[in-house]
Design a protein around this motif. Structure first.
Motif, PDB file in Angstrom:
ATOM      1  N   PHE A  91      15.991   6.611  14.548  1.00  0.00           N
ATOM      2  CA  PHE A  91      15.150   7.722  14.974  1.00  0.00           C
ATOM      3  C   PHE A  91      13.702   7.288  15.215  1.00  0.00           C
ATOM      4  CE2 PHE A  91      18.684   9.545  12.639  1.00  0.00           C
ATOM      5  CZ  PHE A  91      19.131  10.518  13.518  1.00  0.00           C
ATOM      6  N   TYR A  92      13.370   6.077  14.771  1.00  0.00           N
ATOM      7  CA  TYR A  92      12.036   5.523  14.997  1.00  0.00           C
ATOM      8  C   TYR A  92      12.086   4.344  15.965  1.00  0.00           C
ATOM      9  CZ  TYR A  92      10.573   8.529  11.209  1.00  0.00           C
ATOM     10  OH  TYR A  92      10.312   9.639  10.429  1.00  0.00           O
ATOM     11  N   ALA A  93      13.195   4.271  16.727  1.00  0.00           N
ATOM     12  CA  ALA A  93      13.373   3.243  17.755  1.00  0.00           C
ATOM     13  C   ALA A  93      13.276   1.836  17.182  1.00  0.00           C
ATOM     14  CB  ALA A  93      12.348   3.432  18.883  1.00  0.00           C
ATOM     15  N   ARG A  94      13.742   1.661  15.953  1.00  0.00           N
ATOM     16  CA  ARG A  94      13.762   0.350  15.300  1.00  0.00           C
ATOM     17  C   ARG A  94      15.153   0.080  14.743  1.00  0.00           C
ATOM     18  NH1 ARG A  94       8.608  -2.154  15.272  1.00  0.00           N
ATOM     19  NH2 ARG A  94       7.370  -0.809  16.649  1.00  0.00           N
ATOM     20  N   ARG A  95      15.388  -1.179  14.332  1.00  0.00           N
ATOM     21  CA  ARG A  95      16.719  -1.572  13.852  1.00  0.00           C
ATOM     22  C   ARG A  95      16.818  -1.638  12.333  1.00  0.00           C
ATOM     23  NH1 ARG A  95      18.113  -7.038  16.745  1.00  0.00           N
ATOM     24  NH2 ARG A  95      15.890  -7.400  16.359  1.00  0.00           N
ATOM     25  N   HIS A  96      15.697  -1.824  11.651  1.00  0.00           N
ATOM     26  CA  HIS A  96      15.724  -2.016  10.201  1.00  0.00           C
ATOM     27  C   HIS A  96      14.710  -1.101   9.531  1.00  0.00           C
ATOM     28  CE1 HIS A  96      18.209  -5.650  10.643  1.00  0.00           C
ATOM     29  NE2 HIS A  96      17.425  -5.938  11.680  1.00  0.00           N
ATOM     30  N   ALA A  97      14.968  -0.802   8.253  1.00  0.00           N
ATOM     31  CA  ALA A  97      14.064   0.055   7.490  1.00  0.00           C
ATOM     32  C   ALA A  97      14.114  -0.329   6.023  1.00  0.00           C
ATOM     33  CB  ALA A  97      14.443   1.524   7.659  1.00  0.00           C
ATOM     34  N   ALA A  98      13.076   0.030   5.317  1.00  0.00           N
ATOM     35  CA  ALA A  98      13.041  -0.031   3.855  1.00  0.00           C
ATOM     36  C   ALA A  98      12.613   1.341   3.366  1.00  0.00           C
ATOM     37  CB  ALA A  98      12.056  -1.104   3.376  1.00  0.00           C
ATOM     38  N   LEU A  99      13.358   1.902   2.432  1.00  0.00           N
ATOM     39  CA  LEU A  99      13.083   3.223   1.885  1.00  0.00           C
ATOM     40  C   LEU A  99      12.393   3.066   0.541  1.00  0.00           C
ATOM     41  CD1 LEU A  99      16.513   4.885   2.717  1.00  0.00           C
ATOM     42  CD2 LEU A  99      14.414   4.934   4.064  1.00  0.00           C
ATOM     43  N   LEU A 100      11.225   3.694   0.394  1.00  0.00           N
ATOM     44  CA  LEU A 100      10.394   3.488  -0.781  1.00  0.00           C
ATOM     45  C   LEU A 100      10.047   4.793  -1.459  1.00  0.00           C
ATOM     46  CD1 LEU A 100       9.113   1.363   1.672  1.00  0.00           C
ATOM     47  CD2 LEU A 100       8.572   0.282  -0.487  1.00  0.00           C
ATOM     48  N   GLY A 101       9.324   4.676  -2.587  1.00  0.00           N
ATOM     49  CA  GLY A 101       9.021   5.845  -3.397  1.00  0.00           C
ATOM     50  C   GLY A 101       7.931   6.728  -2.855  1.00  0.00           C
ATOM     51  N   SER A 102       7.129   6.245  -1.886  1.00  0.00           N
ATOM     52  CA  SER A 102       6.054   7.062  -1.322  1.00  0.00           C
ATOM     53  C   SER A 102       5.626   6.497   0.023  1.00  0.00           C
ATOM     54  CB  SER A 102       4.839   7.095  -2.260  1.00  0.00           C
ATOM     55  OG  SER A 102       4.188   5.826  -2.282  1.00  0.00           O
ATOM     56  N   PRO A 109       8.280 -12.180  -5.823  1.00  0.00           N
ATOM     57  CA  PRO A 109       8.647 -11.033  -6.667  1.00  0.00           C
ATOM     58  C   PRO A 109       8.583  -9.717  -5.896  1.00  0.00           C
ATOM     59  CG  PRO A 109       7.130 -12.480  -7.819  1.00  0.00           C
ATOM     60  CD  PRO A 109       7.177 -12.963  -6.398  1.00  0.00           C
ATOM     61  N   ALA A 110       9.370  -8.769  -6.359  1.00  0.00           N
ATOM     62  CA  ALA A 110       9.349  -7.442  -5.735  1.00  0.00           C
ATOM     63  C   ALA A 110       7.971  -6.826  -5.877  1.00  0.00           C
ATOM     64  CB  ALA A 110      10.396  -6.545  -6.388  1.00  0.00           C
ATOM     65  N   SER A 111       7.561  -6.055  -4.855  1.00  0.00           N
ATOM     66  CA  SER A 111       6.204  -5.500  -4.863  1.00  0.00           C
ATOM     67  C   SER A 111       6.165  -3.997  -5.027  1.00  0.00           C
ATOM     68  CB  SER A 111       5.478  -5.879  -3.567  1.00  0.00           C
ATOM     69  OG  SER A 111       6.133  -5.305  -2.456  1.00  0.00           O
ATOM     70  N   THR A 112       7.285  -3.307  -4.841  1.00  0.00           N
ATOM     71  CA  THR A 112       7.229  -1.859  -4.933  1.00  0.00           C
ATOM     72  C   THR A 112       8.623  -1.321  -5.220  1.00  0.00           C
ATOM     73  OG1 THR A 112       6.425   0.123  -3.816  1.00  0.00           O
ATOM     74  CG2 THR A 112       7.656  -1.442  -2.473  1.00  0.00           C
ATOM     75  N   ALA A 113       8.675  -0.082  -5.661  1.00  0.00           N
ATOM     76  CA  ALA A 113       9.959   0.531  -6.032  1.00  0.00           C
ATOM     77  C   ALA A 113      10.599   1.214  -4.828  1.00  0.00           C
ATOM     78  CB  ALA A 113       9.742   1.544  -7.141  1.00  0.00           C
ATOM     79  N   PRO A 114      11.927   1.236  -4.776  1.00  0.00           N
ATOM     80  CA  PRO A 114      12.601   1.883  -3.660  1.00  0.00           C
ATOM     81  C   PRO A 114      12.734   3.384  -3.871  1.00  0.00           C
ATOM     82  CG  PRO A 114      14.224   0.955  -5.120  1.00  0.00           C
ATOM     83  CD  PRO A 114      12.874   0.595  -5.692  1.00  0.00           C
ATOM     84  N   GLY A 170       7.287  13.041   2.139  1.00  0.00           N
ATOM     85  CA  GLY A 170       6.757  13.963   1.149  1.00  0.00           C
ATOM     86  C   GLY A 170       6.789  15.413   1.579  1.00  0.00           C
ATOM     87  N   ARG A 171       6.525  16.276   0.628  1.00  0.00           N
ATOM     88  CA  ARG A 171       6.553  17.713   0.879  1.00  0.00           C
ATOM     89  C   ARG A 171       5.512  18.109   1.923  1.00  0.00           C
ATOM     90  NH1 ARG A 171       9.413  20.878  -1.840  1.00  0.00           N
ATOM     91  NH2 ARG A 171       9.575  19.411  -3.587  1.00  0.00           N
ATOM     92  N   GLY A 200       8.696  10.316  -1.061  1.00  0.00           N
ATOM     93  CA  GLY A 200       9.237   9.056  -0.567  1.00  0.00           C
ATOM     94  C   GLY A 200       8.528   8.594   0.689  1.00  0.00           C
ATOM     95  N   GLY A 201       8.933   7.430   1.174  1.00  0.00           N
ATOM     96  CA  GLY A 201       8.349   6.869   2.383  1.00  0.00           C
ATOM     97  C   GLY A 201       9.277   5.818   2.962  1.00  0.00           C
ATOM     98  N   ALA A 202       8.928   5.300   4.141  1.00  0.00           N
ATOM     99  CA  ALA A 202       9.774   4.308   4.790  1.00  0.00           C
ATOM    100  C   ALA A 202       8.943   3.413   5.695  1.00  0.00           C
ATOM    101  CB  ALA A 202      10.884   4.976   5.594  1.00  0.00           C
ATOM    102  N   VAL A 203       9.406   2.172   5.838  1.00  0.00           N
ATOM    103  CA  VAL A 203       8.856   1.198   6.784  1.00  0.00           C
ATOM    104  C   VAL A 203       9.955   0.860   7.779  1.00  0.00           C
ATOM    105  CG1 VAL A 203       7.871  -1.103   7.090  1.00  0.00           C
ATOM    106  CG2 VAL A 203       7.366   0.185   5.028  1.00  0.00           C
TER     107      VAL A 203
END
Length: 332
Positions: free
Chosen positions: A29-40, A191-196, A155-156, A165-168
């Motif tokens: 839906f954002y005309a991209r092939r990959h995404a990461a779903l995050l907490g904000s 190392p991981a940098s943020t929570a999903p 977010g609301r 939540g948020g996404a890249v």
């Protein structure tokens, strides 16, 4: 535009293994092939900057008329936010960037209020190498060519609303840095940098996408007629020559006369019509900035930005036409 799959096709269960197909589906839906779903959304923007190679020496352009969390994300990476004063306008423009482009390392282009920022024009101006992050938190279906990464908030109150939540989004994998229990977790390069985003939120995305699609389709059909009425009432709604149709989180109305601003903002009908105004406090005055930010003066300062515009909820205006007429009556 892609159509949301049916329940039988893709109602994801609350398992980590479901995260990848869910994020890949949303990326379409954002005309991209990959995404990461995050907490904000803030975490998504921070992750996008880190993946683009941000350092503490970077100077990142941020439009003056945007959410303070955009600045927070830049500060979280250690980079320097450069507040681009864009006159009385709501979107980052090529004119405002022109005299600063050679001193910048990245640009965050925001589709503020669901209005299309002209990212192709920024790309032509900045050249092929400058990182541009397209911030779609306030918009739906405004995918413009030229951005290095796309970010959004879940977010609301946002067009794609699941309560948080948020996404890249990118054309290359972007989830290697988030902390998930997956087969590749021990092979991360750092190392991981943020929570999903919680896996329990995944099923809510399908309904949120359907709602965003329906809302945007309705507004794109009905707002042109509403804009005609607003002009007939003597108002000056936002217009653009950009071929992309806005998704209309709000309809901005220019108020060059302070008396018009006061009349519209504090009308007895303002609450019913969802009337508000841009934040009265400029980004440059945020306490979190300390001495870390820079303010790049543009065509005009934005000290009175919040009095240059009134924001109208288009759904409320369509629902209450009589009150809309009364709201616009007897303008100074």
């Amino acid at each position: 535009m892609q159509v949301a799959p049916s329940t039988a096709d893709g109602q994801w269960r609350a398992r980590e293994a479901d995260r990848l197909p869910c994020s890949s589906w949303l990326a379409q839906f954002y005309a991209r092939r990959h995404a990461a779903l995050l907490g904000s959304g803030t975490a998504a923007l921070e992750l996008a900057l880190r993946q683009l190679g941000v350092t503490t020496e970077w100077r990142v352009a941020v439009p003056a008329a945007t959410c303070h969390q955009v600045v927070a994300a830049v500060l979280n990476t250690g980079a320097v936010p450069v507040i681009i004063e864009n006159g009385a306008e709501l979107l980052l423009s090529s004119a405002a960037l022109e005299c600063h482009k050679n001193s910048l390392d990245a640009v965050i282009a925001v589709h503020q209020y669901g209005l299309p920022c002209d990212i192709p024009a920024l790309r032509r101006q900045l050249g092929p190498q400058m990182p541009i992050i397209e911030d779609s938190a306030g918009a739906w279906d405004l995918n413009r060519p030229g951005a290095s990464r796309v970010v959004t908030s879940l977010g609301r109150g946002k067009p794609l609303d699941i309560g948080g939540g948020g996404a890249v989004f990118s054309d290359t994998p972007v989830d290697a840095d988030i902390d998930v229990w997956s087969p590749g977790q021990r092979s991360r390069p750092r190392p991981a940098s943020t929570a999903p985003l919680s896996v329990h939120a995944l099923p809510a995305l399908m309904q949120a996408v359907a709602t965003a699609q329906a809302r945007t389709q309705r507004l794109r059909l009905q707002v042109p007629g509403l804009m005609v009425r607003l002009r007939q009432y003597g108002l000056d709604p936002w217009i653009t020559q950009d071929p992309s149709a806005p998704s209309w989180q709000f309809i901005p109305i220019r108020t060059r006369d302070p008396r018009v601003f006061e009349h519209l903002r504090y009308s007895p009908y303002a609450d019913l019509l969802g009337v508000c105004a841009p934040a009265p406090r400029p980004l440059r005055e945020l306490p979190m900035l300390g001495t870390r930010a820079e303010v790049a003066q543009g065509p005009r300062p934005t000290l009175d930005l919040h009095r240059n515009w009134i924001l109208l909820d288009p759904l409320a205006a369509l629902k209450h036409p009589q009150q809309l007429a009364a709201w616009a009556a007897d303008l100074p």
